[in-house]
Design a protein around this motif. Structure first.
Motif, PDB file in Angstrom:
ATOM      1  N   ASN A 220       0.871  -1.163   0.000  1.00 58.26           N
ATOM      2  CA  ASN A 220       0.000   0.000   0.000  1.00 58.26           C
ATOM      3  C   ASN A 220       0.915   1.221   0.000  1.00 58.26           C
ATOM      4  OD1 ASN A 220      -2.885   0.804   0.137  1.00 58.26           O
ATOM      5  ND2 ASN A 220      -2.162   1.973   1.893  1.00 58.26           N
TER       6      ASN A 220
ATOM      7  N   SER B 119      -4.782   2.027   5.397  1.00 59.67           N
ATOM      8  CA  SER B 119      -5.329   1.393   4.199  1.00 59.67           C
ATOM      9  C   SER B 119      -5.972   2.409   3.277  1.00 59.67           C
ATOM     10  CB  SER B 119      -6.354   0.326   4.584  1.00 59.67           C
ATOM     11  OG  SER B 119      -5.801  -0.660   5.421  1.00 59.67           O
TER      12      SER B 119
ATOM     13  N   VAL C  55      -7.460  -3.147  -1.003  1.00 59.46           N
ATOM     14  CA  VAL C  55      -6.625  -3.655   0.084  1.00 59.46           C
ATOM     15  C   VAL C  55      -6.622  -5.171   0.046  1.00 59.46           C
ATOM     16  CG1 VAL C  55      -6.946  -1.671   1.612  1.00 59.46           C
ATOM     17  CG2 VAL C  55      -8.532  -3.571   1.739  1.00 59.46           C
TER      18      VAL C  55
END
Length: 507
Positions: free
Chosen positions: A172, A323, A336
């Motif tokens: 991420n 996230s 995610v």
């Protein structure tokens, strides 16, 4: 002009996929000085290879035995010097030693040669969300912003217990402290070689995340700041892929698991600041028991103040990662991949001070029973940019409440199990959201004029506001014909850009 039908398999060869650089030459056998073997292998699918062999020999009857390294064998015959090939599909991805034995039945001599080969497919191991890079603090790189048109190499192999033979990594990636607009491209390798794609876009003052699945080369990935002003970059690992049995992928038609506005999958009402809630994943929404990780699209809406969401396995403390990042009043989505706790649940935490609504769509899962393995492309490449003419359509925006049908495999007889794409929407005139779904038609159906209009999806892959450029990773099935629909769910036309990061194959 020749037909320029896009065939991804050809594009992947151009991108450098497929070949396993392995050759071997056997030594000559006594009594038949010409007896020898050369071997070469190349990958055809995630689990499949083709072995090419050459035999040098005097005129003699020869028996050829191929032991594939997984307990199975194939046999052939030859008469003197010869060459041949044989295909094989492994039940599991991994590294195998192929052994070819040639027996000269005339002179009672035998030549043997071994060759190590590795499948092109890789399977997923979830990783508790862990920060690998933060240029604000000097974690993983120098404590300094990444300059305009500059890049930073992040060592992945060996970091946070990621194995040295890692093939690709799920990160991420977040950009923050931007003073001008720009974009970030994540590429494999330590050395920057130029980016022709992008993973996320930002404007001045924004904090923007996006999930990337990127090959690891020489133990590193490279992050390029495509803007002209410095920015800070953050990267959190949520899993990695290796050429060994772990977790295969199963793609799902997106299904809504949580919507706090309606009380779906969680209590009705906004999630309080610093509040958490659990989400049942296993044995719901098409996800079986025993999954190791789940692929989600997580959206925050109606936030009363800036903040972030964090998704993590149940039963664990909240990690110091994020996230989804958001500003007050913003609706923003991010893909995610979250490890699933032993009880089949994940936890979502609102890291802001004020309440916000959360929407979660399940798009797939990883499990030991799933067979589809990832084939990441060596270099991400662009599939479509509606601002430019393509082989199958003229340049022009996707109209409001309409869709772009993107053909990926032409007339290929067997579609892949899933695609890993980065979708970007730009030149937006109003607010809206993008939905991505497999088309029920094949491309020949469109060419023959017999395609039926696909149903409009209800899930969202990314959201935008007027004037914004927004991107998100999309993992989706291509349906029966590897045609994927990108629906403009807004009321104004938009441009859509799609980059290919890889695909999943079960064979």
């Amino acid at each position: 002009m020749r037909n320029r039908r896009l065939v991804i398999s050809a594009a992947l060869v151009a991108a450098g996929l497929g070949l396993v650089p392995a050759t071997a030459q056997a030594a000559p056998a006594a009594g038949n000085p010409d007896l020898g073997i050369t071997l070469d292998t190349y990958a055809t699918t995630a689990h499949g290879i083709v072995l090419s062999y050459g035999i040098s020999s005097a005129a003699a009857a020869l028996d050829v035995t191929i032991a594939w390294g997984d307990g199975s064998t194939d046999k052939a015959t030859a008469a003197g010097a010869d060459h041949g090939s044989s295909a094989h599909t492994y039940a599991e991805v991994g590294s195998y030693t192929v052994t070819v034995t040639v027996k000269d039945t005339t002179h009672d001599l035998t030549a043997v040669k071994e060759l190590k080969t590795v499948t092109a497919g890789a399977e997923f191991t979830p990783h508790a969300p862990t920060r690998l890079l933060d240029t604000r603090s000097g974690l993983g790189a120098a404590k300094a912003k990444v300059g305009g048109r500059g890049s930073v190499a992040l060592k992945v192999a060996g970091a946070a217990q990621i194995p040295a033979d890692v093939v690709a990594v799920a990160l991420n990636v977040t950009v923050t402290n931007a003073t001008e607009a720009g974009h970030v491209a994540v590429q494999p390798g330590r050395k920057f070689v130029g980016a022709v794609t992008s993973n996320l876009n930002y404007t001045a003052g924004q904090t923007v995340p996006n999930l990337v699945i990127v090959p690891v080369r020489d133990g590193h990935v490279q992050m390029f700041n495509g803007g002209w002003a410095p920015v800070d970059l953050i990267a959190d690992v949520t899993g990695y892929f290796t050429a060994s049995a772990a977790g295969g992928y199963t793609t799902l038609n997106p299904v809504r698991a949580v919507d706090t506005r309606e009380g779906l999958g969680a209590a009705k009402g906004q999630v309080p600041g610093y509040g958490t809630f659990g989400v049942d994943i296993a044995e719901r929404h098409g996800v079986p028991k025993g999954v190791t990780a789940v692929a989600l699209n997580m959206t925050v809406t109606n936030p009363q103040e800036a903040g972030h969401l964090t998704a993590y396995p149940s039963g664990q403390a909240a990690p110091s990662t994020s996230s989804v990042n958001f500003a007050a009043g913003q609706t923003v989505a991010n893909a995610v991949i979250v490890p699933v706790g032993p009880d089949g649940k994940i936890t979502v935490r609102n890291g802001g001070w004020k309440p916000a609504d959360v929407v979660i769509d399940v798009v797939g899962y990883y499990s030991r029973d799933s067979r589809a393995a990832l084939r990441p492309v060596d270099e991400p490449f662009r599939l479509i940019d509606t601002r430019e003419e393509a082989w199958f359509r003229k340049a022009g925006q996707v109209p409001a409440r309409d869709f772009l049908a993107l053909p990926l495999m032409g007339d290929s007889p067997k579609p892949v199990d899933g695609w890993v794409l980065n979708a970007t929407v730009t030149n937006t005139k109003g607010a809206g959201f993008l939905s991505v779904a497999a088309d029920p038609n094949t491309w020949p159906d469109y060419q023959k004029g017999i395609a039926v209009k696909p149903p409009r999806p209800v899930s969202s892959a990314l959201n935008w506001t007027a004037g914004a450029t927004a991107a998100n990773l999309v993992q989706t099935s291509g349906g029966k014909g590897d045609v994927i629909d990108f629906w403009n769910q807004g009321w104004e036309g938009v441009d859509v850009v799609v980059d290919c990061l890889g695909f999943y194959e079960s064979d």
